[in-house]
Write a protein that holds these residues in place. Sequence first.
Motif, PDB file in Angstrom:
ATOM      1  N   UNK A  11       5.079  13.170  -7.110  1.00  0.00           N
ATOM      2  CA  UNK A  11       5.372  13.150  -5.671  1.00  0.00           C
ATOM      3  C   UNK A  11       4.113  13.328  -4.825  1.00  0.00           C
ATOM      4  N   UNK A  12       3.039  12.658  -5.219  1.00  0.00           N
ATOM      5  CA  UNK A  12       1.776  12.667  -4.468  1.00  0.00           C
ATOM      6  C   UNK A  12       1.161  14.054  -4.340  1.00  0.00           C
ATOM      7  N   UNK A 141      -6.121   0.578  -5.911  1.00  0.00           N
ATOM      8  CA  UNK A 141      -5.475   0.398  -7.205  1.00  0.00           C
ATOM      9  C   UNK A 141      -4.058   0.944  -7.215  1.00  0.00           C
ATOM     10  N   UNK A 142      -3.852   2.088  -6.560  1.00  0.00           N
ATOM     11  CA  UNK A 142      -2.511   2.657  -6.450  1.00  0.00           C
ATOM     12  C   UNK A 142      -1.572   1.692  -5.734  1.00  0.00           C
ATOM     13  N   UNK A 143      -2.059   1.090  -4.664  1.00  0.00           N
ATOM     14  CA  UNK A 143      -1.223   0.174  -3.884  1.00  0.00           C
ATOM     15  C   UNK A 143      -0.891  -1.072  -4.698  1.00  0.00           C
ATOM     16  N   UNK A 144      -1.890  -1.661  -5.357  1.00  0.00           N
ATOM     17  CA  UNK A 144      -1.638  -2.859  -6.163  1.00  0.00           C
ATOM     18  C   UNK A 144      -0.606  -2.576  -7.258  1.00  0.00           C
ATOM     19  N   UNK A 145      -0.817  -1.491  -7.991  1.00  0.00           N
ATOM     20  CA  UNK A 145       0.106  -1.168  -9.068  1.00  0.00           C
ATOM     21  C   UNK A 145       1.504  -0.879  -8.569  1.00  0.00           C
ATOM     22  N   UNK A 147       2.948  -1.986  -5.782  1.00  0.00           N
ATOM     23  CA  UNK A 147       3.600  -3.205  -5.298  1.00  0.00           C
ATOM     24  C   UNK A 147       4.107  -4.040  -6.474  1.00  0.00           C
ATOM     25  N   UNK A 148       3.298  -4.168  -7.513  1.00  0.00           N
ATOM     26  CA  UNK A 148       3.740  -4.920  -8.691  1.00  0.00           C
ATOM     27  C   UNK A 148       4.966  -4.255  -9.312  1.00  0.00           C
ATOM     28  N   UNK A 149       4.964  -2.933  -9.368  1.00  0.00           N
ATOM     29  CA  UNK A 149       6.126  -2.213  -9.893  1.00  0.00           C
ATOM     30  C   UNK A 149       7.360  -2.498  -9.040  1.00  0.00           C
ATOM     31  N   UNK A 150       7.184  -2.500  -7.722  1.00  0.00           N
ATOM     32  CA  UNK A 150       8.311  -2.781  -6.835  1.00  0.00           C
ATOM     33  C   UNK A 150       8.815  -4.204  -6.964  1.00  0.00           C
ATOM     34  N   UNK A 201      -6.333  16.150   5.522  1.00  0.00           N
ATOM     35  CA  UNK A 201      -5.745  15.068   6.309  1.00  0.00           C
ATOM     36  C   UNK A 201      -5.100  13.992   5.466  1.00  0.00           C
ATOM     37  N   UNK A 202      -4.877  14.265   4.167  1.00  0.00           N
ATOM     38  CA  UNK A 202      -4.348  13.244   3.267  1.00  0.00           C
ATOM     39  C   UNK A 202      -2.824  13.190   3.331  1.00  0.00           C
ATOM     40  N   UNK A 203      -2.293  12.040   2.926  1.00  0.00           N
ATOM     41  CA  UNK A 203      -0.857  11.837   2.757  1.00  0.00           C
ATOM     42  C   UNK A 203      -0.658  11.176   1.396  1.00  0.00           C
ATOM     43  N   UNK A 204       0.580  10.953   1.016  1.00  0.00           N
ATOM     44  CA  UNK A 204       0.849  10.265  -0.242  1.00  0.00           C
ATOM     45  C   UNK A 204       0.531   8.785  -0.140  1.00  0.00           C
ATOM     46  N   UNK A 205       0.247   8.161  -1.297  1.00  0.00           N
ATOM     47  CA  UNK A 205      -0.028   6.724  -1.284  1.00  0.00           C
ATOM     48  C   UNK A 205       0.676   5.986  -2.412  1.00  0.00           C
ATOM     49  N   UNK A 206       1.034   6.671  -3.488  1.00  0.00           N
ATOM     50  CA  UNK A 206       1.583   5.984  -4.650  1.00  0.00           C
ATOM     51  C   UNK A 206       3.015   5.512  -4.480  1.00  0.00           C
TER      52      UNK A 206
END
Length: 251
Positions: A11-12, A141-145, A147-150, A201-206
């Motif tokens: 959960x990030x 890399x998190x975003x690419x992976x 999106x492919x999973x989705x 200042x971070x949020x989740x991204x995965x």
Amino acid sequence: DILPAGGGTGASRGMIAGGTSLQLVLEDAQEKLTAIAAHLLDCLQGDVVLQDGSAFNRNDPEQTVLFARLAQAAHTEELLPPGQEPGLDFIGSNTLGKSPYAFGAHVAVVEVSRETGAIKILKYVGIHDSGTIVNPMLAEGQVHGAVVQGIGQALFEGMVYDPDGQPLSGSLMDYALPRADNMPSFTFETMETPSPITGLGVKGIGELPTLAAPAAIANAVMDALSQTGVRHIDTPLTTEKVWRALHGSNP
């Protein structure tokens, strides 16, 4: 035995909780190291700069001491400033009262074959606001992976059972996963609005792209099929399901 507490990185929590805890620990370490350096350099603690493996007096940069010397002094009582305990052990913890939610928007353009029911993704664009990005390459890399999973969830992946409840897709020989040749060239952009909840200042991204991608793909496919009278197909939107829906709408 190494950590007094730890709940994993799901959960990030990696940067949101762990990163903030690390920041607190490093601030404590900085406070102690600058105090020791000020004592050794005979200057004010506020004048100490930590940089490139050493500490120096900003008013007299020739006055410098290596980090190795500071570490040695931290464990030598007679070299410590008054009131400092020996050692460089620090423990930090962080509990979030609220969740620093990330935001995003995804758009997919697809083509559906009337003859075969095959779906081709022509274009995929996404934009994400995940707060402060600490490592751009890993974030991408998190975003690419994700999106492919989705996309896999929307178009390919699904458990199949026989009438007796026996799984028929229990191995990677039978369970369809997305492949590189199923994917288009993605276009991703990033916004950085620091979260006021986390220290960095971070949020989740995965998780964010895994939620947006199935909806974007499914909505695009159903929009393409809407002119044929097809209004709903359960995911995954396999070629067979789409072909059957088209065949039923246009016998």
